[in-house]
Design a protein around this motif. Structure first.
Motif, PDB file in Angstrom:
ATOM      1  N   LEU A 255       0.887  -1.303   0.208  1.00 28.67           N
ATOM      2  CA  LEU A 255       0.107   0.115   0.215  1.00 28.67           C
ATOM      3  C   LEU A 255       0.891   1.345  -0.114  1.00 28.67           C
ATOM      4  O   LEU A 255       0.623   2.260  -0.755  1.00 28.67           O
ATOM      5  CB  LEU A 255      -0.649   0.105   1.191  1.00 28.67           C
ATOM      6  CG  LEU A 255      -2.346  -0.528   1.163  1.00 28.67           C
ATOM      7  CD1 LEU A 255      -2.836  -0.488   2.181  1.00 28.67           C
ATOM      8  CD2 LEU A 255      -3.135  -0.061  -0.002  1.00 28.67           C
ATOM      9  N   LEU A 256       1.915   1.409   0.789  1.00 27.95           N
ATOM     10  CA  LEU A 256       2.716   2.555   0.895  1.00 27.95           C
ATOM     11  C   LEU A 256       3.689   2.562  -0.337  1.00 27.95           C
ATOM     12  O   LEU A 256       3.716   3.757  -0.846  1.00 27.95           O
ATOM     13  CB  LEU A 256       3.620   2.242   2.179  1.00 27.95           C
ATOM     14  CG  LEU A 256       2.950   2.402   3.276  1.00 27.95           C
ATOM     15  CD1 LEU A 256       4.178   1.884   4.538  1.00 27.95           C
ATOM     16  CD2 LEU A 256       2.756   3.782   3.751  1.00 27.95           C
ATOM     17  N   ASP A 257       3.851   1.433  -1.211  1.00 31.49           N
ATOM     18  CA  ASP A 257       4.715   1.580  -2.423  1.00 31.49           C
ATOM     19  C   ASP A 257       3.715   2.050  -3.371  1.00 31.49           C
ATOM     20  O   ASP A 257       4.000   3.025  -4.184  1.00 31.49           O
ATOM     21  CB  ASP A 257       5.332   0.112  -2.694  1.00 31.49           C
ATOM     22  CG  ASP A 257       5.970   0.070  -4.016  1.00 31.49           C
ATOM     23  OD1 ASP A 257       6.906   0.990  -3.905  1.00 31.49           O
ATOM     24  OD2 ASP A 257       5.551  -0.662  -4.771  1.00 31.49           O
ATOM     25  N   ALA A 258       2.376   1.622  -3.114  1.00 28.99           N
ATOM     26  CA  ALA A 258       1.481   2.156  -4.386  1.00 28.99           C
ATOM     27  C   ALA A 258       1.182   3.706  -3.973  1.00 28.99           C
ATOM     28  O   ALA A 258       0.874   4.356  -5.160  1.00 28.99           O
ATOM     29  CB  ALA A 258       0.297   1.503  -4.056  1.00 28.99           C
ATOM     30  N   SER A 259       1.568   4.358  -2.868  1.00 34.61           N
ATOM     31  CA  SER A 259       1.339   5.642  -2.675  1.00 34.61           C
ATOM     32  C   SER A 259       2.243   6.505  -3.615  1.00 34.61           C
ATOM     33  O   SER A 259       1.880   7.808  -4.284  1.00 34.61           O
ATOM     34  CB  SER A 259       1.718   5.974  -1.150  1.00 34.61           C
ATOM     35  OG  SER A 259       3.012   6.076  -1.034  1.00 34.61           O
ATOM     36  N   GLY A 260       3.564   6.008  -4.146  1.00 31.93           N
ATOM     37  CA  GLY A 260       4.297   6.660  -4.911  1.00 31.93           C
ATOM     38  C   GLY A 260       5.301   7.733  -3.853  1.00 31.93           C
ATOM     39  O   GLY A 260       5.909   8.466  -4.697  1.00 31.93           O
TER      40      GLY A 260
END
Length: 214
Positions: free
Chosen positions: A136-141
């Motif tokens: 999820l955090l990686d998906a935040s960019g």
């Protein structure tokens, strides 16, 4: 290409998070060098990185020791997560890629399968839970948000607070994970933010109840 110190760091890191190296355990350079088939230098470099990660401490007499955290510190860590992770979930709903969604739903399925068993194996559930939050955090960019928050998430493994969760807490957590994945898939940023806020606050409330904190 990974160096020998990278390999040693990764292996020690994994063993701390899994509980194989428990809080208070001494990590002796010589023993680790023999165990991993390297000289003391890459072990020393790896241990320094783990100090930076706040997973171990160096003491004058005992050397490297797996770090423990007081209850008040864990409350503070969860409170900080409650500030950071909802923003990560909100941005994930706006910036996610299909690869993120595929992994999020796969992780949900794998955790739910483990949750169907009568005897919960937290040693298998915890890494999947961590990975879910990291994806999820990686998906935040937001790279810095990922780096800072991942280190906080991993500290929950060190104290193994998740092992105190009741069946109802685990079921609720898994349900919230799936709700989060769906909200991110649909681009519902406000909803993803709200679910993550409730998710972390539920973990905080559970921990406070266990230690008798108000």
């Amino acid at each position: 290409m990974a160096t020998s110190s990278d390999r040693v760091y990764r292996q020690i890191h994994e063993r701390i998070l899994s509980g194989e190296y428990a809080v208070g355990a001494r990590l002796r350079e010589g023993e680790l060098a023999t165990q991993f088939g390297v000289s003391r230098t890459p072990v020393r470099i790896a241990l320094q990185r783990l100090v930076n990660d706040r997973l171990i401490d160096f003491t004058a007499h005992a050397g490297a020791i797996v770090r423990g955290y007081a209850d008040a510190e864990m409350v503070e860590i969860l409170e900080i997560r409650a500030l950071l992770e909802p923003q990560g979930a909100r941005l994930a709903a706006l910036n996610r890629k299909q690869e993120h969604l595929d992994e999020l739903f796969d992780l949900c399925a794998r955790m739910e399968k483990l949750g169907d068993r009568n005897d919960l194996d937290f040693s298998k559930i915890a890494p999947l839970n961590n990975r879910f939050h990291q994806v999820l955090l990686d998906a935040s960019g937001q790279r810095q948000l990922l780096v800072v928050t991942t280190s906080l998430i991993e500290l929950n493994n060190v104290v193994q607070s998740y092992r105190k969760f009741a069946r109802a807490d685990v079921d609720r957590s898994f349900a919230e994970h799936r709700q989060l994945a769906k909200a991110v898939e649909r681009g519902q940023s406000d909803l993803a933010d709200a679910i993550m806020l409730a998710h972390v606050h539920a973990a905080l409330a559970n921990f406070k109840m266990r230690i008798g904190a108000p």
